[in-house]
Design an enzyme around this catalytic site. Structure first.
Site, PDB file in Angstrom:
ATOM      1  CB  SER A  64      -0.934   0.032   1.205  1.00 57.55           C
ATOM      2  OG  SER A  64      -1.993  -0.846   0.987  1.00 57.55           O
ATOM      3  CE  LYS A  67      -3.628   0.511  -1.534  1.00 55.11           C
ATOM      4  NZ  LYS A  67      -4.288  -0.187  -0.428  1.00 55.11           N
ATOM      5  CE1 TYR A 189      -5.191  -1.284  -4.355  1.00 61.06           C
ATOM      6  CE2 TYR A 189      -5.511  -3.659  -4.403  1.00 61.06           C
ATOM      7  CZ  TYR A 189      -5.301  -2.501  -3.698  1.00 61.06           C
ATOM      8  OH  TYR A 189      -5.183  -2.537  -2.328  1.00 61.06           O
ATOM      9  CE1 TYR A 241      -4.471   1.425   4.625  1.00 58.82           C
ATOM     10  CE2 TYR A 241      -3.020   0.321   6.168  1.00 58.82           C
ATOM     11  CZ  TYR A 241      -3.313   0.720   4.891  1.00 58.82           C
ATOM     12  OH  TYR A 241      -2.466   0.425   3.889  1.00 58.82           O
ATOM     13  CB  VAL A 259       0.037  -5.932   4.151  1.00 58.01           C
ATOM     14  CG1 VAL A 259      -1.181  -5.357   4.820  1.00 58.01           C
ATOM     15  CG2 VAL A 259      -0.175  -6.108   2.655  1.00 58.01           C
TER      16      VAL A 259
HETATM   17  N1  GLN Z   1      -2.321  -5.300  -1.722  1.00 59.36           N
HETATM   18  C1  GLN Z   1      -2.833  -5.217  -0.378  1.00 59.36           C
HETATM   19  C2  GLN Z   1      -4.337  -5.395  -0.398  1.00 59.36           C
HETATM   20  O1  GLN Z   1      -4.974  -4.932  -1.323  1.00 59.36           O
HETATM   21  C3  GLN Z   1      -2.470  -3.895   0.165  1.00 59.36           C
HETATM   22  C4  GLN Z   1      -2.941  -3.688   1.566  1.00 59.36           C
HETATM   23  C5  GLN Z   1      -1.977  -2.926   2.424  1.00 59.36           C
HETATM   24  O2  GLN Z   1      -0.795  -2.863   2.160  1.00 59.36           O
HETATM   25  N2  GLN Z   1      -2.483  -2.410   3.511  1.00 59.36           N
HETATM   26  O3  GLN Z   1      -4.894  -5.994   0.471  1.00 59.36           O
END
Ligand code: GLN
Length: 305
Positions: A64, A67, A189, A241, A259
């Site tokens: 993520s 992003k 994505y 988050y 993650v």
């Molecule tokens: N690729 C992971 C997902 O879509 C990204 C989530 C994350 O890094 N928090 O679940």
């Protein structure tokens, strides 16, 4: 830098031996194969000095954290119109939650939860001829680093296990807030999440958010100062988050986690710092990464507050 260096070395040694109560995620099978003992840190100051320790040169899946770059590119294209598709409010829910979307009629709370990032991907699919290549070119340009690449293995692993993301994308499409083909948006994505970087590469690429005068080696400005400032505001309030408040409280910097266990944090006008430790706390943020940054901003007295 000398001051940062000594403090980073001290905290690194201290935290290396702390018991890690986090867990490596297993919902993306390929990610669960990582050695949980990896631990690296790299700082890049705005005068382009670097210092790294531990596994700071090993590439990992930034997940993520990417992003940040998809948002930057979509914001560049759309300007304020982007906020009609995605909001800028903390969600207070887990990163992969479907809950609020029903009440909010398919408009995600912010661009850093999965729902918001999927809408941002849709915006980019609408603007770019070859989204995967052009997004990678954008990342390579802002980092001046041609070695950046996706991991096809991780992208595939996520594709075959991405049931929640597939559900999210279809759900948002039912409200009309996904304009392109669902499979194409998701494929994009999953690829942006599979981007790999080392801590050094990550702290370097984030400089465009720390340095007001940032231009790429090709002489292009990435974002206006005002847009960069707004991106930092969203990172501070939404980058972790439903733990964004906690991160602001303990660390006090805009930042973003993934993650894969990576975190990048930005001190506008001073530095970017990246930490990687794969075991995650219950909210999906690196346990040791957060601990490290908390100690770092405390000992250097360098939070934004
Ligand atoms: N690729 C992971 C997902 O879509 C990204 C989530 C994350 O890094 N928090 O679940």
């Amino acid at each position: 830098m000398e001051n940062y260096k000594k403090i980073i070395e001290d905290i690194y040694l201290e935290i290396k031996n702390v018991e890690d109560i986090g867990k490596v995620p297993n919902y993306i099978p390929e990610l669960s194969k990582i050695n949980p003992d990896n631990f690296g840190i790299n700082i890049t100051t705005i005068d382009r000095q670097n210092f790294g320790i531990g596994d700071f040169n090993k590439k990992f899946s930034i997940q993520s954290v990417s992003k940040i770059f998809s948002l930057a590119l979509a914001y560049k294209f759309e300007g304020v119109n982007l906020w009609e598709r995605v909001d800028v409010e903390p969600s207070g829910n887990p990163f992969n939650s479907l809950l609020q979307l029903e009440a909010d009629k398919g408009k995600p709370r912010n661009p850093f939860i999965n729902a918001g990032a999927i809408v941002v991907c849709d915006v980019l699919v609408g603007h770019l001829k070859n989204p995967k290549e052009e997004f990678l070119d954008f990342c390579r340009e802002i980092s001046n680093n041609e070695s950046l690449n996706y991991s096809e293995k991780i992208a595939h692993s996520e594709k075959i296990s991405g049931f929640r993301n597939i559900a999210l994308c279809n759900f948002i499409k039912s409200f009309g807030n996904i304009k392109n083909d669902v499979d194409e948006v998701l494929d994009f994505y999953f690829h942006i999440c599979s981007l790999e970087m080392s801590c050094k590469e990550l702290s370097e690429i984030a400089l465009f958010l720390a340095d007001d005068n940032f231009t790429t080696h090709k002489g292009n400005k990435v974002l206006t100062m005002s847009k960069a400032k707004r991106m930092n505001a969203i990172l501070l309030t939404c980058g972790f988050y439903d733990e964004s408040g906690e991160f602001a409280f303990r660390v006090g910097l805009p930042g973003k986690s993934g993650v894969g266990g990576g975190i990048v944090a930005i001190h506008p006008d001073k530095y970017c710092i990246a930490v990687w430790s794969p075991k995650l706390n219950i909210k999906g943020n690196s346990f040791k990464g957060m601990l490290f940054l908390e100690k770092f901003t405390s000992k250097t007295a360098s939070s934004i507050f």
